[in-house]
Design a protein around this motif. Structure first.
Motif, PDB file in Angstrom:
ATOM      1  N   THR A  29       0.823  -1.215   0.000  1.00 58.72           N
ATOM      2  CA  THR A  29       0.000   0.000   0.000  1.00 58.72           C
ATOM      3  C   THR A  29       0.858   1.266   0.000  1.00 58.72           C
ATOM      4  OG1 THR A  29      -0.190  -0.181   2.411  1.00 58.72           O
ATOM      5  CG2 THR A  29      -2.010  -1.053   1.094  1.00 58.72           C
ATOM      6  N   TYR A  34      -3.919   7.438  -4.587  1.00 55.47           N
ATOM      7  CA  TYR A  34      -5.313   7.357  -5.047  1.00 55.47           C
ATOM      8  C   TYR A  34      -5.785   8.725  -5.522  1.00 55.47           C
ATOM      9  CZ  TYR A  34     -10.282   6.091  -5.023  1.00 55.47           C
ATOM     10  OH  TYR A  34     -11.590   5.844  -5.379  1.00 55.47           O
ATOM     11  N   GLU A  65     -14.477   9.601   2.295  1.00 59.47           N
ATOM     12  CA  GLU A  65     -13.649   8.907   1.300  1.00 59.47           C
ATOM     13  C   GLU A  65     -12.181   8.897   1.724  1.00 59.47           C
ATOM     14  OE1 GLU A  65     -13.092   7.375  -2.884  1.00 59.47           O
ATOM     15  OE2 GLU A  65     -14.537   7.218  -1.256  1.00 59.47           O
ATOM     16  N   GLU A  68     -11.565   6.552   4.633  1.00 51.94           N
ATOM     17  CA  GLU A  68     -11.561   5.157   4.186  1.00 51.94           C
ATOM     18  C   GLU A  68     -10.228   4.813   3.527  1.00 51.94           C
ATOM     19  OE1 GLU A  68     -13.761   2.110   1.037  1.00 51.94           O
ATOM     20  OE2 GLU A  68     -14.417   4.198   1.151  1.00 51.94           O
ATOM     21  N   VAL A  69      -9.750   5.698   2.679  1.00 54.15           N
ATOM     22  CA  VAL A  69      -8.474   5.486   1.981  1.00 54.15           C
ATOM     23  C   VAL A  69      -7.338   5.344   2.989  1.00 54.15           C
ATOM     24  CG1 VAL A  69      -6.776   6.595   0.460  1.00 54.15           C
ATOM     25  CG2 VAL A  69      -9.202   6.629  -0.151  1.00 54.15           C
ATOM     26  N   LEU A  72      -7.277   2.137   4.936  1.00 54.73           N
ATOM     27  CA  LEU A  72      -6.835   1.009   4.111  1.00 54.73           C
ATOM     28  C   LEU A  72      -5.310   0.958   3.993  1.00 54.73           C
ATOM     29  CD1 LEU A  72      -9.508   1.115   1.260  1.00 54.73           C
ATOM     30  CD2 LEU A  72      -9.139  -0.765   2.876  1.00 54.73           C
ATOM     31  N   LYS A 317      -7.888   1.547  -3.806  1.00 51.19           N
ATOM     32  CA  LYS A 317      -8.675   1.020  -2.684  1.00 51.19           C
ATOM     33  C   LYS A 317      -8.883  -0.486  -2.823  1.00 51.19           C
ATOM     34  CE  LYS A 317     -12.345   3.699  -2.679  1.00 51.19           C
ATOM     35  NZ  LYS A 317     -13.616   4.266  -2.168  1.00 51.19           N
ATOM     36  N   LYS A 321      -7.356  -3.565  -0.293  1.00 50.02           N
ATOM     37  CA  LYS A 321      -8.194  -4.623   0.296  1.00 50.02           C
ATOM     38  C   LYS A 321      -7.661  -5.998  -0.089  1.00 50.02           C
ATOM     39  CE  LYS A 321     -12.290  -1.652   0.171  1.00 50.02           C
ATOM     40  NZ  LYS A 321     -13.541  -1.323  -0.545  1.00 50.02           N
TER      41      LYS A 321
END
Length: 324
Positions: A29, A34, A65, A68-69, A72, A317, A321
């Motif tokens: 990651t 993103y 958003e 969430e990014v 992750l 994203k 995951k």
């Protein structure tokens, strides 16, 4: 002396554990950036028709958003703005209260750990859709530079951690570097779109960013896909002018350029996994023709193997995951 035995390379492929142990290229990651499209207005979450899973988001949706990014494990985002109004000189790009500037301030307030890269261009903000000032249907280089510098300074003042100029005007890196240094932002790096081709793979992005030119095309300032040595000249110039990172865009059809740039210059290299590359995979996967996860991971691994240190991708994203 010739050996009497053939070599057994398959010994290193006998199990998942063995293959993992000898794997030469790793994807994490930390490698991902993103892209997020921020639009003026409220209560807006428009899915881009040609990019399933990608949205234009108003500020009231952006923080969820970004959170969430970050959760992750993705530590960097690139912001693109879609203003309410456009004009010939792209005023919204360098407005201190513009959509990207407001988004930067909001994100820094709510998710301060997130590294924000501001795309620095005029195309989303100009009524003609080109990346600079237009006179008699010609994109004028030198007068465009001043507005790009104003945009970069405005974004840095809002709190952008990095400036990513994508316009391909000659002299854009040195002009922005001088402007940033002059007002005390000498520590803000420039992630230059150093090698940006006039590619057919950008179509869906123009839907997302509402940046399709109203006349002509961008071939007078973006590069001819046939050229390799020109890419090296562009990259070398940007390094000389003060670029800290070099972007190669698009990625998949230009992996030879990624490798050449990485082998030649001692700065981080970024591959931009562009909208057309995303849309093709999504369309094929939705038709059941390919295994989306397997194809995406193979593509991004190829970009890393070619020499990319970082990858800008709309799959970030999903990839985060899958890596979990």
């Amino acid at each position: 002396m010739q050996s009497n035995h053939f070599k057994r390379h398959r010994r290193l492929r006998t199990s998942d554990a063995m293959r993992s142990m000898v794997r030469e290229t790793k994807l994490t990651t930390d490698d991902l950036i993103y892209a997020i499209f921020v639009i003026e207005g409220e209560n807006i979450k428009n899915e881009v028709p040609s990019m399933p899973g990608v949205f234009q988001l108003s500020l009231d949706y952006v923080i969820a958003e970004v959170k969430e990014v970050y959760e992750l494990g993705i530590k960097a985002i690139m912001l693109f703005g879609i203003p309410k109004e456009k004009d010939k000189t792209g005023t919204g790009a360098y407005d201190d209260d513009g959509i990207v500037q407001r988004a930067i301030r909001l994100i820094k307030q709510e998710v301060p750990e997130m590294l924000i890269i501001a795309d620095t261009c005029l195309c989303e903000y100009t009524s003609h859709g080109h990346c600079g000032i237009v006179e008699q249907e010609k994109v004028v280089n030198d007068s465009s530079l001043a507005l790009l510098a104003k945009t970069a300074v405005s974004q840095a003042k809002a709190g952008a951690d990095m400036i990513a100029p994508s316009n391909m005007m000659d002299g854009f890196v040195v002009t922005i570097r001088k402007a940033l240094d002059k007002v005390g932002f000498e520590d803000v790096p420039i992630m230059s779109y150093a090698v940006k081709y006039a590619s057919a793979f950008y179509g869906p992005f123009r839907d997302a960013a509402d940046s399709t030119p109203t006349f002509g095309n961008r071939k007078t300032y973006q590069m001819d896909p046939a050229n390799r040595l020109e890419a090296m000249r562009e990259a070398e110039t940007d390094i000389e002018e003060g670029a800290d990172f070099l972007i190669v865009k698009p990625a998949l059809a230009y992996l030879d350029i990624v490798r050449a740039v990485k082998d030649t210059f001692r700065v981080p290299v970024i591959a931009y996994n562009v909208s057309g590359e995303y849309a093709m995979v999504k369309a094929a996967a939705m038709n059941g023709w390919i295994d989306e996860q397997a194809v995406v991971m193979e593509k991004l691994m190829a970009m890393k193997r070619a020499g990319a240190d970082l990858i800008i991708t709309y799959f970030a994203k999903d990839v985060a995951k899958w890596l979990q």
